[in-house]
Design a protein around this motif. Structure first.
Motif, PDB file in Angstrom:
ATOM      1  N   ARG A 188       4.253  23.118 -29.669  1.00 52.03           N
ATOM      2  CA  ARG A 188       4.662  21.891 -28.980  1.00 52.03           C
ATOM      3  C   ARG A 188       5.156  20.836 -29.979  1.00 52.03           C
ATOM      4  NH1 ARG A 188       3.104  20.618 -23.782  1.00 52.03           N
ATOM      5  NH2 ARG A 188       2.504  18.505 -24.389  1.00 52.03           N
ATOM      6  N   ARG A 189       4.516  20.776 -31.160  1.00 52.80           N
ATOM      7  CA  ARG A 189       5.002  19.845 -32.178  1.00 52.80           C
ATOM      8  C   ARG A 189       6.399  20.243 -32.645  1.00 52.80           C
ATOM      9  NH1 ARG A 189      -0.384  20.031 -34.037  1.00 52.80           N
ATOM     10  NH2 ARG A 189       0.186  21.622 -35.582  1.00 52.80           N
ATOM     11  N   ARG A 190       6.606  21.537 -32.828  1.00 52.47           N
ATOM     12  CA  ARG A 190       7.927  22.010 -33.234  1.00 52.47           C
ATOM     13  C   ARG A 190       8.960  21.664 -32.166  1.00 52.47           C
ATOM     14  NH1 ARG A 190       8.513  28.192 -35.035  1.00 52.47           N
ATOM     15  NH2 ARG A 190       7.294  27.393 -36.805  1.00 52.47           N
ATOM     16  N   LEU A 191       8.579  21.793 -30.893  1.00 53.99           N
ATOM     17  CA  LEU A 191       9.492  21.435 -29.802  1.00 53.99           C
ATOM     18  C   LEU A 191       9.770  19.945 -29.797  1.00 53.99           C
ATOM     19  CD1 LEU A 191      11.009  22.213 -27.189  1.00 53.99           C
ATOM     20  CD2 LEU A 191       8.852  21.885 -25.960  1.00 53.99           C
ATOM     21  N   ALA A 192       8.732  19.110 -29.978  1.00 54.29           N
ATOM     22  CA  ALA A 192       8.913  17.665 -29.958  1.00 54.29           C
ATOM     23  C   ALA A 192       9.782  17.183 -31.112  1.00 54.29           C
ATOM     24  CB  ALA A 192       7.546  16.976 -30.013  1.00 54.29           C
ATOM     25  N   HIS A 193       9.757  17.885 -32.229  1.00 53.64           N
ATOM     26  CA  HIS A 193      10.572  17.497 -33.378  1.00 53.64           C
ATOM     27  C   HIS A 193      12.016  17.977 -33.270  1.00 53.64           C
ATOM     28  CE1 HIS A 193       6.633  17.241 -35.897  1.00 53.64           C
ATOM     29  NE2 HIS A 193       6.842  16.161 -35.165  1.00 53.64           N
ATOM     30  N   GLY A 194      12.360  18.656 -32.177  1.00 54.53           N
ATOM     31  CA  GLY A 194      13.738  19.109 -31.995  1.00 54.53           C
ATOM     32  C   GLY A 194      14.071  20.384 -32.718  1.00 54.53           C
ATOM     33  N   ILE A 196      13.444  23.432 -31.637  1.00 55.78           N
ATOM     34  CA  ILE A 196      13.634  24.553 -30.710  1.00 55.78           C
ATOM     35  C   ILE A 196      14.795  24.281 -29.762  1.00 55.78           C
ATOM     36  CG2 ILE A 196      12.546  25.948 -28.917  1.00 55.78           C
ATOM     37  CD1 ILE A 196       9.863  25.394 -30.209  1.00 55.78           C
ATOM     38  N   TYR A 197      14.761  23.153 -29.054  1.00 55.61           N
ATOM     39  CA  TYR A 197      15.777  22.804 -28.073  1.00 55.61           C
ATOM     40  C   TYR A 197      16.406  21.465 -28.434  1.00 55.61           C
ATOM     41  CZ  TYR A 197      13.850  26.488 -25.081  1.00 55.61           C
ATOM     42  OH  TYR A 197      13.432  27.688 -24.580  1.00 55.61           O
ATOM     43  N   PRO A 198      17.595  21.199 -27.920  1.00 51.57           N
ATOM     44  CA  PRO A 198      18.227  19.885 -28.152  1.00 51.57           C
ATOM     45  C   PRO A 198      17.429  18.784 -27.458  1.00 51.57           C
ATOM     46  CG  PRO A 198      19.521  21.196 -26.615  1.00 51.57           C
ATOM     47  CD  PRO A 198      18.496  22.111 -27.189  1.00 51.57           C
ATOM     48  N   PRO A 199      17.610  17.523 -27.858  1.00 52.86           N
ATOM     49  CA  PRO A 199      16.786  16.422 -27.337  1.00 52.86           C
ATOM     50  C   PRO A 199      16.781  16.318 -25.822  1.00 52.86           C
ATOM     51  CG  PRO A 199      18.060  15.696 -29.238  1.00 52.86           C
ATOM     52  CD  PRO A 199      18.545  17.061 -28.914  1.00 52.86           C
ATOM     53  N   GLU A 200      17.918  16.596 -25.158  1.00 52.67           N
ATOM     54  CA  GLU A 200      17.959  16.405 -23.714  1.00 52.67           C
ATOM     55  C   GLU A 200      17.103  17.416 -22.959  1.00 52.67           C
ATOM     56  OE1 GLU A 200      21.623  18.782 -25.005  1.00 52.67           O
ATOM     57  OE2 GLU A 200      20.513  17.002 -25.651  1.00 52.67           O
ATOM     58  N   ARG A 201      16.656  18.490 -23.611  1.00 53.32           N
ATOM     59  CA  ARG A 201      15.828  19.493 -22.941  1.00 53.32           C
ATOM     60  C   ARG A 201      14.361  19.410 -23.319  1.00 53.32           C
ATOM     61  NH1 ARG A 201      18.151  25.392 -23.634  1.00 53.32           N
ATOM     62  NH2 ARG A 201      16.309  25.746 -22.316  1.00 53.32           N
ATOM     63  N   ILE A 202      14.016  18.501 -24.218  1.00 53.00           N
ATOM     64  CA  ILE A 202      12.654  18.484 -24.746  1.00 53.00           C
ATOM     65  C   ILE A 202      11.656  18.067 -23.673  1.00 53.00           C
ATOM     66  CG2 ILE A 202      11.103  17.332 -26.361  1.00 53.00           C
ATOM     67  CD1 ILE A 202      13.384  17.253 -28.366  1.00 53.00           C
ATOM     68  N   ASP A 203      11.916  16.953 -22.976  1.00 52.32           N
ATOM     69  CA  ASP A 203      10.941  16.442 -22.021  1.00 52.32           C
ATOM     70  C   ASP A 203      10.659  17.441 -20.916  1.00 52.32           C
ATOM     71  OD1 ASP A 203      10.758  14.165 -23.468  1.00 52.32           O
ATOM     72  OD2 ASP A 203      12.013  12.928 -22.160  1.00 52.32           O
ATOM     73  N   ALA A 204      11.710  18.007 -20.331  1.00 46.23           N
ATOM     74  CA  ALA A 204      11.512  18.960 -19.245  1.00 46.23           C
ATOM     75  C   ALA A 204      10.774  20.205 -19.734  1.00 46.23           C
ATOM     76  CB  ALA A 204      12.860  19.343 -18.631  1.00 46.23           C
ATOM     77  N   SER A 205      11.091  20.677 -20.936  1.00 44.18           N
ATOM     78  CA  SER A 205      10.417  21.865 -21.471  1.00 44.18           C
ATOM     79  C   SER A 205       8.948  21.597 -21.738  1.00 44.18           C
ATOM     80  CB  SER A 205      11.110  22.331 -22.753  1.00 44.18           C
ATOM     81  OG  SER A 205      12.457  22.662 -22.516  1.00 44.18           O
ATOM     82  N   PRO A 834      -1.265  11.964 -15.604  1.00 44.72           N
ATOM     83  CA  PRO A 834      -0.649  11.401 -16.809  1.00 44.72           C
ATOM     84  C   PRO A 834      -0.480  12.467 -17.890  1.00 44.72           C
ATOM     85  CG  PRO A 834      -2.976  10.862 -16.762  1.00 44.72           C
ATOM     86  CD  PRO A 834      -2.722  11.698 -15.553  1.00 44.72           C
ATOM     87  N   GLU A 835       0.604  12.365 -18.647  1.00 44.48           N
ATOM     88  CA  GLU A 835       0.857  13.250 -19.783  1.00 44.48           C
ATOM     89  C   GLU A 835       1.393  12.427 -20.944  1.00 44.48           C
ATOM     90  OE1 GLU A 835       3.590  16.246 -18.634  1.00 44.48           O
ATOM     91  OE2 GLU A 835       2.173  17.327 -17.337  1.00 44.48           O
ATOM     92  N   GLU A 836       1.292  13.000 -22.133  1.00 46.63           N
ATOM     93  CA  GLU A 836       1.842  12.337 -23.313  1.00 46.63           C
ATOM     94  C   GLU A 836       3.356  12.515 -23.357  1.00 46.63           C
ATOM     95  OE1 GLU A 836       1.489  12.489 -28.205  1.00 46.63           O
ATOM     96  OE2 GLU A 836       0.404  13.905 -26.937  1.00 46.63           O
ATOM     97  N   THR A 837       4.070  11.435 -23.605  1.00 39.64           N
ATOM     98  CA  THR A 837       5.516  11.512 -23.783  1.00 39.64           C
ATOM     99  C   THR A 837       5.816  12.061 -25.176  1.00 39.64           C
ATOM    100  OG1 THR A 837       5.848   9.610 -22.326  1.00 39.64           O
ATOM    101  CG2 THR A 837       7.674  10.224 -23.769  1.00 39.64           C
ATOM    102  N   PRO A 838       6.635  13.121 -25.280  1.00 42.86           N
ATOM    103  CA  PRO A 838       6.981  13.618 -26.621  1.00 42.86           C
ATOM    104  C   PRO A 838       7.556  12.502 -27.487  1.00 42.86           C
ATOM    105  CG  PRO A 838       7.743  15.135 -24.923  1.00 42.86           C
ATOM    106  CD  PRO A 838       7.253  13.909 -24.211  1.00 42.86           C
TER     107      PRO A 838
END
Length: 859
Positions: A188-194, A196-205, A834-838
């Motif tokens: 999840r940290r790797r995903l939040a740092h961009g 894995i996916y581009p920024p526009e797909r991070i939140d949904a993923s 509630p969830e944490e925002t990346p």
């Protein structure tokens, strides 16, 4: 440099090379982004450094800069371009690869589906098969969700269907499988740092597929699947090398079940033994005879014991074998078991003395390296002395048998006497033996002995010299009598056993058909209990069947909520549950039918319990709904009414102050403030009145298909002026989600509270993000801010009334907005979490059922 390894076969005239298949190495991951492709490229660089001819056939980097960097300096075979439906697709060029013939080729994404018309095969793994057959080693990558046997499980976990799969058999044939593992939080940290996916797909993923629970489950699936493959490899190695002794790689406990009442005791004891070591396995096995009709086996008991084994985390197995000790030890050795648990014998001492060594002692002698535990239980030594003799022949055959045993040898004697001299003594003796066998088949053991004695005496008197005299002292006469008796008893016993087994098979078939019919009656219609009672009455031929809450006294009728069919007669009472009894009136049931009746009663008891639970749930649900609404009403009265009332009161009080001379501008501002506050107050009072009517049952929720596009703009307009500025709120994907079930006014109020709360906590340079998506039949609306966020331990506390979690701004209310939002959401069959925002902040996830899903659930 040799490209492929070959050997030569054939004569000196025509020698042709035989290519050995290439080796397959699979880099397996639990989810996208764990680093499979990067790890594959690392291994390729190492092979190339050792002199191997390595090329890239197809590698998908997904714009990941670290992966792209590892491709530098590697030879790549150009991809083949294909057009499909107006789009250009780049696929693996299989023909170019086979022409190049490297030693090792990298082919990413094994589960990929080739573009139609792009090649010989529809699937990439089929292309890999051809490459391996040509003698080229292949490195490839695969996620666990693409394994065919796990695709449905992954869909249940993640809610995402898997359309591209690879047969497990193909993957299991790989020469090497390397698990590329990464803990969920690291992924999840790797995903939040961009990464894995581009920024526009991070939140949904982050909020959907890459949820922490999903990643934990996928990781466990990958580990368990690979552990099974390791077990297969170990078993294959031991078989190929003829290793029969046990290797104690981990504790494996096998418990033998007979279907007897001691089974649960043995299972729990074995589970405790397996639980003493980490990773211990529990395996329960029942050895069934090849005819599947072993005496003393209770299928109902075995079914219950199987459930218990699975509840304790074990596995149940059934093995066919006539030699129970040998089959049991063979199974334990094949499973690489370290311990074997058996129950002590239920035979008594005299029976053990007469029948010799039992199963337990034989297993101990055959067990070799396996430790055998003989567990005592309450049934030990309480079995029958000897097997009981139950009559299997009908009365007519029991009567006709002895008569035939006397008459048939006499008739045969008369017939042979008329043709005396034609046959010799041997032929005459054989004819008498045939007669004895026939009588044995008709009347059983007793009739066979009568026929044998009669035939021996007649043969001795009429056909053995000296004729007309009984010479039983002659050895031939004694031998004939013994042979007749032995043959007769053997044939009669075989016939008796065959009849007993056939009847048992017929009864088992009848019981299976009865239980199947019972299951069908359960699933048909809504009135399951009356259907079960009627089925019970028809099956057992009873006059009446009643369901009572207490056992009736002798001679009295069942009362207290009974359900009856038919008319009263002498009763048979069977317990169907803690407070349920079946009362049957009619014929007397034999013990064999009462066993099946107990299964019927258990089904009836389960149906009664389900009905009680459904009734209790139906009674509790209105109370829960009313309580949620009452709580929301009280919170709203204490919070939302006070703010506009205070504003209007302050404005009016200021205008009425005689000591202050307001200018026209100030007076207009105060009047506008009062008007705004009163309008807001009027709107809140109307909503609260609707809630109060709903709480009293006078106003139902107007749940209907609602579009987010029609509710969200009104909710944003109702915000406070400071929070309603459009530049501070970004809205995405609102128009792409389907309609959902909601009450529009209540949903408008919920969204206004959530967006207003997010705007108050968001920094001035970071807008609030409102997005929508669909997952597993529900629409999820996310309101994300980039504020300070909330600690994980405090996320549920934000929904408690009269708290602000350190917020020092006391002008924004008493901290009841989120509590009210959750109460209204749950009243609409929704959830608010509630969830944490990346990257920091808080995201509120509002989930409501899709309109079609909700409608189907009510059918």
């Amino acid at each position: 440099m040799s490209v492929t390894t070959t050997h030569w076969a054939g004569s000196s005239d025509g020698v042709e090379p035989v290519v050995r298949p290439g080796k397959l190495k699979v880099f397996l991951g639990a989810a996208p982004g764990v680093g499979k492709t990067y790890r594959m490229l690392d291994e390729a660089h190492r092979r190339a450094a050792r002199g191997a001819d390595v090329v890239v056939g197809f590698v998908q980097c997904h714009r990941r800069r670290h992966t792209e960097a590892r491709l530098d300096g590697m030879e790549a075979i150009p991809l083949a371009a294909h057009t499909h439906r107006g789009g250009m697709h780049a696929e693996l060029d299989r023909e170019a690869l086979l022409s190049r013939r490297p030693q090792v080729v990298l082919i990413d994404e094994l589960a990929h589906t080739n573009a139609p018309g792009s090649g010989l095969h529809p699937k990439r793994w089929q292309d890999v098969e051809d490459v391996l057959a040509s003698g080229i080693d292949v490195f490839t990558t695969l996620n666990v969700q693409h394994l065919e046997s796990l695709s449905d499980v992954v869909e249940k976990i993640t809610g995402v269907p898997q359309h591209e799969t690879v047969p497990d058999e193909f993957v299991r044939r790989a020469d090497e499988i390397e698990l590329v593992d990464l803990p969920p939080e690291g992924l999840r940290r790797r995903l939040a740092h961009g990464d894995i996916y581009p920024p526009e797909r991070i939140d949904a993923s982050m909020a959907n597929y890459f949820r922490t629970g999903n990643l934990i489950a996928l990781r466990e699936l990958a580990l368990l699947w690979l552990a099974g493959r390791v077990d297969e490899a170990l078993h294959r190695y031991r078989t190929e090398h003829g290793i029969g002794e046990v290797w104690e790689t981990r504790e494996r406990v096998v418990v033998a079940l007979t279907g007897g009442p001691e089974g649960e005791t043995l299972i729990r004891r074995a589970a405790r033994i397996a639980g003493r070591s980490a990773g211990g396995d529990l395996l329960a096995v029942h050895i069934a005879r090849s005819d599947r009709l072993a005496a003393g086996v209770s299928q109902a008991a075995l079914a219950g014991q199987r459930v218990l084994v699975e509840q304790l985390g074990g596995s149940y197995h059934s093995v066919v074998g006539d030699e129970v000790p040998t089959a049991l030890v063979d199974f334990a050795l094949a499973a690489n078991a370290t311990q074997l648990v058996l129950g002590t014998s239920r035979r008594r001492r005299l029976e053990r003395f007469l029948t010799g060594r039992g199963i337990g002692e034989t297993v101990v002698a055959l067990s070799e390296d396996i430790d055998v535990h003989m567990v005592t239980h309450e049934r030990a030594g309480h079995g029958r002395l000897l097997p009981s003799r139950r009559r299997t022949l009908p009365t007519s055959r029991l009567i006709a048998g002895p008569l035939t045993g006397v008459i048939l040898p006499v008739l045969l004697t008369l017939a042979l006497d008329r043709v005396r001299g034609t046959l010799n003594l041997t032929s005459e003796a054989l004819l008498f033996l045939v007669a004895v066998v026939g009588v044995a088949c008709i009347g059983g053991v007793a009739s066979a002995l009568v026929a044998a004695l009669t035939a021996a005496l007649l043969l001795n008197y009429w056909f053995m010299p000296p004729l007309g005299e009984f010479t039983m002292s002659d050895p031939d006469s004694v031998l004939a009598l013994v042979v007749f008796a032995v043959v007769a008893v053997t044939v009669a016993a075989a016939a008796d056993r065959s009849l007993r087994l056939s009847r048992r098979a017929a009864r088992a078939t009848a019981e299976a058909e009865t239980m199947s019919s019972l299951a069908g009656s359960i699933v048909r219609g809504d009135q399951t209990i009356p259907a079960l009672l009627e089925r019970t009455r028809e099956t057992f031929g009873m006059e009446t069947v009643e369901l009572a809450r207490e056992a009736p006294r002798t001679g009295t009728a069942a009362r207290n909520g009974r359900v009856s069919v038919g008319s009263p007669h002498p009763a048979l009472v069977v317990a169907a549950g803690p407070e349920s009894f079946l009362v049957l009136r009619g014929r007397t049931l034999p013990s064999s039918e009462r066993r099946v009746l107990a299964a019927f009663a258990a089904h009836v008891g389960a149906a009664v319990e389900r009905a009680r639970l459904a009734e209790a749930a139906a009674e509790v649900e209105p109370i829960k709904a009313a309580d949620r609404l009452r709580t929301a009403l009280l919170r709203a009265v204490g919070h939302d009414l006070r703010t506009p009332l205070a504003g209007a009161l302050a404005a009016v009080s200021s205008l009425r102050t005689p000591d202050v001379d307001f200018s026209a501008e100030d007076r207009a501002e105060l009047l506008e403030s009062a008007e705004t506050s009163l309008h807001r107050l009027n709107r809140l009072v109307e909503n609260l009145l609707d809630l109060s009517r709903l709480q009293a049952g006078a106003l139902a929720l107007d749940l209907r298909p609602t579009s987010l596009e029609e509710v969200l703009p009104a909710a944003l307009e109702s915000l406070e002026p400071a929070a309603a500025g459009v530049p501070g709120i970004d809205v995405h994907n609102v128009e792409t989600v389907p309609a959902f079930q909601a009450d529009p006014p209540l949903l408008e109020r919920v969204l206004a509270n959530l967006v207003g709360n997010a705007v108050r906590h968001a920094p001035g340079d970071r807008p609030v993000l409102v997005t929508a998506s669909t997952l597993a039949g529900r629409v999820e609306v996310r309101i994300a801010d980039r504020g300070p966020g909330i600690a994980a331990d405090d996320r549920e506390r934000v929904f408690e009334p009269f708290q602000r979690l350190g917020d020092r701004d006391n002008t924004t209310g008493l901290g009841l907005g989120l509590a009210l939002a959750r109460g209204l959401t749950e009243a609409m069959d929704g959830t608010l979490t509630p969830e944490e925002t990346p990257g920091g902040g808080l995201t509120m996830v509002l989930s409501l059922p899709v309109a079609e899903t909700a409608a189907a659930g009510r059918l």
